[in-house]
Write a protein that holds these residues in place. Structure first.
Motif, mmCIF file in Angstrom:
data_model
loop_
_atom_site.group_PDB
_atom_site.id
_atom_site.type_symbol
_atom_site.label_atom_id
_atom_site.label_comp_id
_atom_site.label_asym_id
_atom_site.label_seq_id
_atom_site.Cartn_x
_atom_site.Cartn_y
_atom_site.Cartn_z
ATOM 1 N N UNK A 103 0.830 -1.205 0.000
ATOM 2 C CA UNK A 103 0.000 0.000 0.000
ATOM 3 C C UNK A 103 0.864 1.254 0.000
ATOM 4 N N UNK A 104 1.854 1.293 0.885
ATOM 5 C CA UNK A 104 2.711 2.476 0.994
ATOM 6 C C UNK A 104 3.527 2.683 -0.280
ATOM 7 N N UNK A 105 4.116 1.606 -0.823
ATOM 8 C CA UNK A 105 4.921 1.758 -2.035
ATOM 9 C C UNK A 105 4.071 2.155 -3.232
ATOM 10 N N UNK A 106 2.828 1.679 -3.293
ATOM 11 C CA UNK A 106 1.954 2.043 -4.414
ATOM 12 C C UNK A 106 1.734 3.554 -4.459
ATOM 13 N N UNK A 107 1.668 4.181 -3.288
ATOM 14 C CA UNK A 107 1.457 5.627 -3.223
ATOM 15 C C UNK A 107 2.764 6.391 -3.406
ATOM 16 N N UNK A 108 3.842 5.899 -2.830
ATOM 17 C CA UNK A 108 5.090 6.656 -2.748
ATOM 18 C C UNK A 108 6.040 6.386 -3.932
ATOM 19 N N UNK A 109 5.797 5.347 -4.697
ATOM 20 C CA UNK A 109 6.743 4.965 -5.754
ATOM 21 C C UNK A 109 7.065 6.098 -6.733
ATOM 22 N N UNK A 110 6.092 6.883 -7.204
ATOM 23 C CA UNK A 110 6.459 7.991 -8.097
ATOM 24 C C UNK A 110 7.451 8.970 -7.460
ATOM 25 N N UNK A 111 7.345 9.194 -6.157
ATOM 26 C CA UNK A 111 8.293 10.068 -5.461
ATOM 27 C C UNK A 111 9.669 9.416 -5.371
ATOM 28 N N UNK A 112 9.714 8.085 -5.324
ATOM 29 C CA UNK A 112 10.988 7.380 -5.314
ATOM 30 C C UNK A 112 11.701 7.558 -6.652
ATOM 31 N N UNK A 113 10.942 7.529 -7.735
ATOM 32 C CA UNK A 113 11.533 7.759 -9.055
ATOM 33 C C UNK A 113 12.115 9.174 -9.124
ATOM 34 N N UNK A 114 11.350 10.161 -8.652
ATOM 35 C CA UNK A 114 11.848 11.540 -8.639
ATOM 36 C C UNK A 114 13.101 11.664 -7.785
ATOM 37 N N UNK A 115 13.091 11.047 -6.603
ATOM 38 C CA UNK A 115 14.250 11.081 -5.706
ATOM 39 C C UNK A 115 15.482 10.516 -6.393
ATOM 40 N N UNK A 116 15.328 9.380 -7.045
ATOM 41 C CA UNK A 116 16.471 8.747 -7.712
ATOM 42 C C UNK A 116 16.992 9.609 -8.843
ATOM 43 N N UNK A 117 16.106 10.179 -9.611
ATOM 44 C CA UNK A 117 16.552 11.033 -10.727
ATOM 45 C C UNK A 117 17.255 12.286 -10.220
ATOM 46 N N UNK A 118 16.734 12.880 -9.158
ATOM 47 C CA UNK A 118 17.385 14.066 -8.595
ATOM 48 C C UNK A 118 18.773 13.726 -8.055
ATOM 49 N N UNK A 119 18.906 12.560 -7.429
ATOM 50 C CA UNK A 119 20.195 12.185 -6.872
ATOM 51 C C UNK A 119 21.202 11.867 -7.978
ATOM 52 N N UNK A 120 20.757 11.239 -9.044
ATOM 53 C CA UNK A 120 21.669 10.867 -10.126
ATOM 54 C C UNK A 120 22.108 12.094 -10.915
ATOM 55 N N UNK A 121 21.216 13.060 -11.078
ATOM 56 C CA UNK A 121 21.541 14.222 -11.901
ATOM 57 C C UNK A 121 21.954 15.436 -11.084
ATOM 58 N N UNK A 122 22.457 15.189 -9.871
ATOM 59 C CA UNK A 122 22.818 16.321 -9.010
ATOM 60 C C UNK A 122 24.103 17.013 -9.456
ATOM 61 N N UNK A 123 24.810 16.450 -10.429
ATOM 62 C CA UNK A 123 25.998 17.127 -10.961
ATOM 63 C C UNK A 123 27.205 17.057 -10.068
ATOM 64 N N UNK A 124 27.568 15.865 -9.630
ATOM 65 C CA UNK A 124 28.737 15.704 -8.764
ATOM 66 C C UNK A 124 30.012 16.126 -9.472
ATOM 67 N N UNK A 125 30.892 16.829 -8.748
ATOM 68 C CA UNK A 125 32.174 17.274 -9.288
ATOM 69 C C UNK A 125 33.289 16.285 -8.942
ATOM 70 N N UNK A 126 33.044 15.357 -8.008
ATOM 71 C CA UNK A 126 34.134 14.525 -7.529
ATOM 72 C C UNK A 126 34.205 13.179 -8.218
ATOM 73 N N UNK A 127 33.260 12.833 -9.054
ATOM 74 C CA UNK A 127 33.286 11.564 -9.761
ATOM 75 C C UNK A 127 34.310 11.559 -10.868
ATOM 76 N N UNK A 128 34.430 10.416 -11.522
ATOM 77 C CA UNK A 128 35.403 10.305 -12.614
ATOM 78 C C UNK A 128 34.926 11.121 -13.800
ATOM 79 N N UNK A 129 35.772 11.986 -14.277
ATOM 80 C CA UNK A 129 35.432 12.817 -15.445
ATOM 81 C C UNK A 129 36.230 12.381 -16.647
#
Length: 107
Positions: A81-107
């Protein structure tokens, strides 16, 4: 590889981006986890109450509490029940974290 291990990752992030960079993505994480926990705990109690009501209606013993199977079923249903409601926010969270523009990763 971009990092030689967890300690190298930690030290490089702090050195390049500063210590606050360790908390990147915390806002989206909390925006997902707080509603999830609210929904999970609320629906878990609701499912448990439903199982108790069902026990009363069919005449099963109610003083012994819920069986292990009923507890597991209530937890599974509450999680679904909880995941059915919150899953779209999990997708947004993951996309925001992946595209945060880290400067310390391998370039």
């Amino acid at each position: 590889p971009p990092y030689r291990g967890p300690l190298d990752c930690l030290l490089r992030i702090v050195r390049v981006e500063g210590p606050l960079a360790l908390f990147n993505g915390l806002g989206p994480l909390l925006a997902r986890d707080i509603p999830f926990n609210f929904l999970f705990l609320g629906s878990y109690e609701t499912y448990c109450a439903g199982f108790r009501l069902l026990r009363e209606r069919v005449g099963w013993a109610t003083d012994a509490g819920l069986s292990q199977l009923e507890i597991v079923a209530a937890g599974g249903c509450a999680g679904a029940t909880a995941w059915a409601v919150v899953f779209p926010f999990d997708v947004l969270k993951s996309r925001l974290q992946v595209t945060s523009g880290s400067k310390s990763g391998a370039d």
